[in-house]
Structure formats: C-alpha cells, structure tokens
Design a protein around this motif. Structure first.
Motif, mmCIF file in Angstrom:
data_model
loop_
_atom_site.group_PDB
_atom_site.id
_atom_site.type_symbol
_atom_site.label_atom_id
_atom_site.label_comp_id
_atom_site.label_asym_id
_atom_site.label_seq_id
_atom_site.Cartn_x
_atom_site.Cartn_y
_atom_site.Cartn_z
ATOM 1 N N PHE A 199 -29.106 108.698 -29.995
ATOM 2 C CA PHE A 199 -27.724 108.242 -29.675
ATOM 3 C C PHE A 199 -27.880 107.778 -28.293
ATOM 4 O O PHE A 199 -27.320 106.660 -27.760
ATOM 5 C CB PHE A 199 -26.606 109.216 -29.793
ATOM 6 N N ILE A 200 -28.539 108.568 -27.180
ATOM 7 C CA ILE A 200 -28.529 108.005 -25.794
ATOM 8 C C ILE A 200 -29.462 106.969 -25.750
ATOM 9 O O ILE A 200 -29.029 105.706 -25.129
ATOM 10 C CB ILE A 200 -28.911 109.100 -25.143
ATOM 11 N N ALA B 226 -27.671 103.637 -27.022
ATOM 12 C CA ALA B 226 -26.347 103.254 -26.321
ATOM 13 C C ALA B 226 -26.855 102.506 -25.058
ATOM 14 O O ALA B 226 -26.410 101.498 -24.912
ATOM 15 C CB ALA B 226 -25.622 104.502 -26.005
ATOM 16 N N VAL B 227 -27.833 103.034 -24.504
ATOM 17 C CA VAL B 227 -28.446 102.615 -23.042
ATOM 18 C C VAL B 227 -29.461 101.080 -23.450
ATOM 19 O O VAL B 227 -28.973 100.246 -22.976
ATOM 20 C CB VAL B 227 -29.384 103.511 -22.263
ATOM 21 N N GLY C 57 -26.999 98.845 -25.588
ATOM 22 C CA GLY C 57 -25.761 98.272 -25.047
ATOM 23 C C GLY C 57 -25.905 97.778 -23.568
ATOM 24 O O GLY C 57 -25.502 96.578 -23.405
#
Length: 271
Positions: free
Chosen positions: A49-50, A53-54, A57
């Motif tokens: 997820f990290i 997202a990074v 995103g």
C-alpha cells in the motif's frame, strides 16, 4: 534467578552450537505459522500500500530524479528504498518489541535457556529470525514492484540479499534495544527516534544530494542509507565499485551489533 540461567554465567566456555540457533529460529517459525494470515498483512499488504501510494500517487506529481548515470522516474527511484526500508521495520520490530515480550512479559527466554540454549545461540537465533521476516517482506514487495514495472534491471534479484543483510543489521540493533529498555514505553523510542528518521532521511524518498551540505555527511552515516543505495543501484542497473563500501558497512554493522546484543542480553537475564 534459577539454576538453568545461572549455568550461563560461565562466559569463558565455548557455548555455541548451530543447532541451538536453528532451534530458536524454529520456535519462532512455529509461532509464526499459527497466525500466518494475520502476519502476512504486515509483511505484504502494508508495504505494498505504501509503495503503491507513493509510487503511483506522488510519483505522478514528480518528474525524473537524477541518479549517477542519468535520470529515472520517481516511482522507479523510490521503489527500492521502500523495499529495504520495510525490511528494516520488520527486523527492528521483531527483535525489539517482539523480543522484549519474550524477554519480559512471557518469560519465554527462561524456557529457551533451560533447553539448554546458550546466550550466543539465543541472540543469533533472534537476529536470524528478524532477518527472515525482513527477507519475507523484501521478496513480497520486490515481486510487486517488478510486476508493476518499477524494476529496470535483472540485477534487482540481488535486493533479496540486501534485504537479508538489512534484517541482520537491524535485528541486532533491535535486540540491543530490547535488552536495555526498562519498559515498552521506552521501547517506542526505537521507532519514533530511530526508525522514522532513518526511513525518511536515508535517501529513500529523495536524493541525499538535495539536503543541506552540513546534513549530507550525517545522512551518509545512517545505517539505512547504504542498503537503500545498493538496492537502487541493483534495481536500475547503475552498478559501480563505490557500492562495495556500502556493502562493507552492512557487513561490519551486522557483525558489531551481534556481540553487543549478546552481552547486553546476558546482563539483562543473569542479573
């Protein structure tokens, strides 16, 4: 102090057998299997997820980042740092918080040392289990990064070895923290005052070169900087001889932390 622990005061004798290390590792592996579905959420889902997202995103808002031999997309730049950064978190958590519970709360170490297992074997068994957890998350997140196109070189397979070495280094550091922490409240400082600054200031999310000049030597001295540097070079194929110094840093740190952890654990248990 019971008699089985008292026997371990004789520090001059040779008290190391690999089967003792394997026994400690197997004990933790058996406990892990009992709740592996829950454990896998931390090993796989959270770091993925990290990374997603990074990379997908923030990565859309940031252009190319300069590395030694040119520029790469931000998602490609940040992915290897997140991979080995999570290896650090898992080894650090397992060998600090997890070890403290086994040491202080559950008194599991008393039973292990009565097996008998020596203090050297116990410490190395703990550290190698922390490194195993680090390797698990390294493999899982690296596979995700590869599948989503964030890896540019076949040399990236070597990141598995870097994740393992990162786990050995931070496993030793975590065990030192567990051996000296008087309470879990004090142990949280390992994550807030050590883990978090390392994760953000070791070149994971931005090049060290953009930091103020006086901060850069500090950043290069941080232990996570070196696995991040090697992992990024393996991921992009930007290999050079300077990486050998970072590899040496990893090996020396792991070798130094282990005997310190053993000594402090002995003092904690045998006082």
């Amino acid at each position: 102090m019971n008699e089985s622990l008292a026997e371990h005061r004789d520090t001059g004798r040779i008290d190391f057998r690999m089967r003792g290390v394997v026994g400690v590792w197997l004990r933790h592996y058996t406990a892990f299997k009992g709740g592996w579905m829950i454990e896998m959420t931390g090993i796989l889902l959270e770091p993925v997820f990290i990374l997603a997202a990074v990379a997908f995103g923030i990565g859309k808002l940031v252009g190319e980042v300069e590395i030694r031999d040119g520029g790469v997309g931000y998602a490609v730049f940040v992915a290897p740092g997140i991979v080995v950064g999570n290896a650090m978190w898992h080894a650090l958590f397992e060998c600090s918080w997890g070890a403290f519970r086994r040491l202080q709360t559950n008194r599991i170490y008393d039973s292990i040392l009565a097996a008998p297992v020596s203090m050297r074997e116990l410490a190395l068994g703990e550290i190698t289990w922390g490194a195993t957890r680090a390797l698990m998350t390294t493999a899982a997140v690296l596979a995700f990064a590869t599948a989503t196109g964030l890896v540019e070189s076949p040399w990236a397979i070597g990141i598995l070895g870097i994740g393992l070495l990162t786990g050995l280094m931070f496993g030793g550091f975590g065990l030192i923290a567990a051996a000296i922490a008087p309470s879990t409240h004090m142990l949280t400082l390992v994550f807030t005052m050590v883990g978090t600054p390392l994760f953000f200031f070791s070149g994971t999310f931005f090049p060290i070169s953009i930091l103020p000049t006086w901060v850069q030597p500090i950043a290069w001295a941080l232990p996570l900087t070196h696995p991040v540097r090697i992992a990024r070079a393996l991921s992009t194929g930007d290999l050079h001889m300077g990486l050998l110094w970072s590899l040496l840093y990893l090996l020396v740190a792991a070798l130094v932390f282990y005997p310190i952890a053993t000594l402090l654990l002995r003092r904690r248990l045998l006082v």
